[in-house]
Design an enzyme around this catalytic site. Structure first.
Site, PDB file in Angstrom:
ATOM      1  N   ALA A  67       7.662   6.766   3.616  1.00 28.78           N
ATOM      2  CA  ALA A  67       7.256   5.477   4.180  1.00 28.78           C
ATOM      3  C   ALA A  67       7.400   4.369   3.148  1.00 28.78           C
ATOM      4  O   ALA A  67       7.926   3.284   3.446  1.00 28.78           O
ATOM      5  CB  ALA A  67       5.812   5.553   4.676  1.00 28.78           C
ATOM      6  N   TYR A  68       6.951   4.619   1.939  1.00 33.31           N
ATOM      7  CA  TYR A  68       7.015   3.620   0.879  1.00 33.31           C
ATOM      8  C   TYR A  68       8.464   3.290   0.528  1.00 33.31           C
ATOM      9  O   TYR A  68       8.834   2.118   0.390  1.00 33.31           O
ATOM     10  CB  TYR A  68       6.266   4.132  -0.348  1.00 33.31           C
ATOM     11  CG  TYR A  68       5.984   3.087  -1.394  1.00 33.31           C
ATOM     12  CD1 TYR A  68       4.893   2.224  -1.262  1.00 33.31           C
ATOM     13  CD2 TYR A  68       6.791   2.950  -2.521  1.00 33.31           C
ATOM     14  CE1 TYR A  68       4.616   1.254  -2.221  1.00 33.31           C
ATOM     15  CE2 TYR A  68       6.521   1.990  -3.480  1.00 33.31           C
ATOM     16  CZ  TYR A  68       5.433   1.148  -3.319  1.00 33.31           C
ATOM     17  OH  TYR A  68       5.166   0.193  -4.270  1.00 33.31           O
ATOM     18  N   SER A  69       9.302   4.323   0.400  1.00 34.01           N
ATOM     19  CA  SER A  69      10.710   4.101   0.078  1.00 34.01           C
ATOM     20  C   SER A  69      11.403   3.309   1.178  1.00 34.01           C
ATOM     21  O   SER A  69      12.176   2.378   0.895  1.00 34.01           O
ATOM     22  CB  SER A  69      11.428   5.435  -0.125  1.00 34.01           C
ATOM     23  OG  SER A  69      11.040   6.047  -1.343  1.00 34.01           O
ATOM     24  N   LYS A 105      10.210  -0.371   0.998  1.00 32.97           N
ATOM     25  CA  LYS A 105      10.683  -1.112  -0.171  1.00 32.97           C
ATOM     26  C   LYS A 105      12.193  -1.313  -0.143  1.00 32.97           C
ATOM     27  O   LYS A 105      12.700  -2.343  -0.619  1.00 32.97           O
ATOM     28  CB  LYS A 105      10.249  -0.406  -1.453  1.00 32.97           C
ATOM     29  CG  LYS A 105       8.741  -0.454  -1.689  1.00 32.97           C
ATOM     30  CD  LYS A 105       8.218  -1.882  -1.760  1.00 32.97           C
ATOM     31  CE  LYS A 105       6.757  -1.947  -2.144  1.00 32.97           C
ATOM     32  NZ  LYS A 105       6.263  -3.350  -2.258  1.00 32.97           N
ATOM     33  N   ILE A 128       0.853  -1.184   0.000  1.00 34.63           N
ATOM     34  CA  ILE A 128       0.000   0.000   0.000  1.00 34.63           C
ATOM     35  C   ILE A 128       0.892   1.238   0.000  1.00 34.63           C
ATOM     36  O   ILE A 128       2.122   1.131   0.124  1.00 34.63           O
ATOM     37  CB  ILE A 128      -0.941   0.025   1.232  1.00 34.63           C
ATOM     38  CG1 ILE A 128      -0.122  -0.025   2.528  1.00 34.63           C
ATOM     39  CG2 ILE A 128      -1.935  -1.126   1.169  1.00 34.63           C
ATOM     40  CD1 ILE A 128      -0.943   0.144   3.788  1.00 34.63           C
TER      41      ILE A 128
END
Length: 298
Positions: free
Chosen positions: A159-161, A164, A99
């Protein structure tokens, strides 16, 4: 096609009859991958939220659906046990569930930030740990879905970086740990893909213009079909890496320079965006898309 490999040289194998578990399979990349693997004869097991949507995709694939939150140990164990009981084993896992949330660190909804980390990183760890005994038994293959965001860390995407990049590191360590057990591990890196998640992020009043204003290929979106094709090839080859588009693989060679490039670009656009983020409706700095809403409820 050759039989399922037992060594570590890259060979092409036949996925027909192999049991493949895909997380986050209700829509987007997960659904596309499940459809394409099923078309090659794989027995697909779809795991994720959005139960009705998940079951519809499973029906299209001639597979089965197990509704489970990848951050819930008990739900995952129940789902994986169900897959193994139904199909008799497990050969491939595609840890895809993910997400996103839009927002700058100083103004993003803290719960949204932490939910991204929980789903995208801890959800991968929990999925892999739960499935690993079965992959060892079958000398199978695990593909962890990371992202271009693990290489290029843009503003509004912290947050996504972070999650991942953690997925990439986790998979690299895992590969070294399980190689002697006959298990292959790959990492997938995708740029911006035309999914509900990315399309929803593009509608954000601040992040959308930031993303679309990135220079050159950095802002281009690619069709989900390209990812589906690449993942099928990756599974068939038990590949160490999968890149969509291919230039992402080349960019990894220059990753030491990407923070400076991002800093230079951000200096032009971030000050105004930061002010806008700080004064925006808090609901705009939350989880994006239908998948994000399902994860929020979960």
């Amino acid at each position: 096609m050759t039989s399922w490999r037992t060594g570590f040289e890259e060979v092409t194998v036949d996925v027909a009859g192999k049991v493949v578990l895909v997380t986050g399979a209700a829509r987007g990349i997960g659904a596309e991958v499940a459809r394409r693997l099923a078309a090659r004869g794989a027995k697909v097991a779809l795991v994720g939220l959005e139960g009705e949507q998940l079951r519809e995709v499973a029906a299209e694939c001639g597979g089965r659906a197990w509704e489970a939150d990848v951050t819930d140990w008990d739900a995952l164990k129940t789902a994986v046990d169900g897959v193994v009981d139904h199909y008799g084993g497990l050969d491939v896992v595609v840890a895809n569930a993910g997400i996103a949330a839009t927002g700058f660190v100083r103004s993003i909804d803290p719960a949204a930030f932490e939910r991204v980390i929980e789903v995208n990183l801890l959800g991968v760890w929990r999925t892999v740990r739960t499935c690993l005994p079965h992959l060892i038994a079958s000398r199978g293959y695990c593909l962890v879905v990371s992202s271009l965001a693990a290489i290029v860390h843009i503003p509004g995407n912290a947050a996504y970086s972070a999650a991942k990049a953690g997925c990439e590191a986790f998979a690299d360590s895992l590969r070294a740990e399980v190689r002697h057990l006959g298990v292959g591990v790959g990492v997938a890196y995708f740029s911006w893909i035309s999914t509900d998640m990315v399309d929803s992020a593009d509608r954000h009043p601040v992040f959308g213009p930031l993303r679309s204003g990135m220079p050159g290929l950095a802002s281009k979106k690619y069709p989900v079909s390209a990812v589906g094709k690449a993942v099928v090839r990756g599974v068939e080859k038990r590949a160490r890496t999968v890149h969509v588009p291919r230039w992402v693989g080349a960019l990894k060679l220059f990753r030491a320079f990407t923070p400076r490039v991002v800093d230079t670009q951000a200096a032009k656009s971030v000050p105004a965006a930061d002010r806008a983020m700080a004064t925006a409706d808090p609901t705009t700095s939350s989880l994006v898309g239908p998948g994000g809403e399902a994860a929020r409820k979960g």
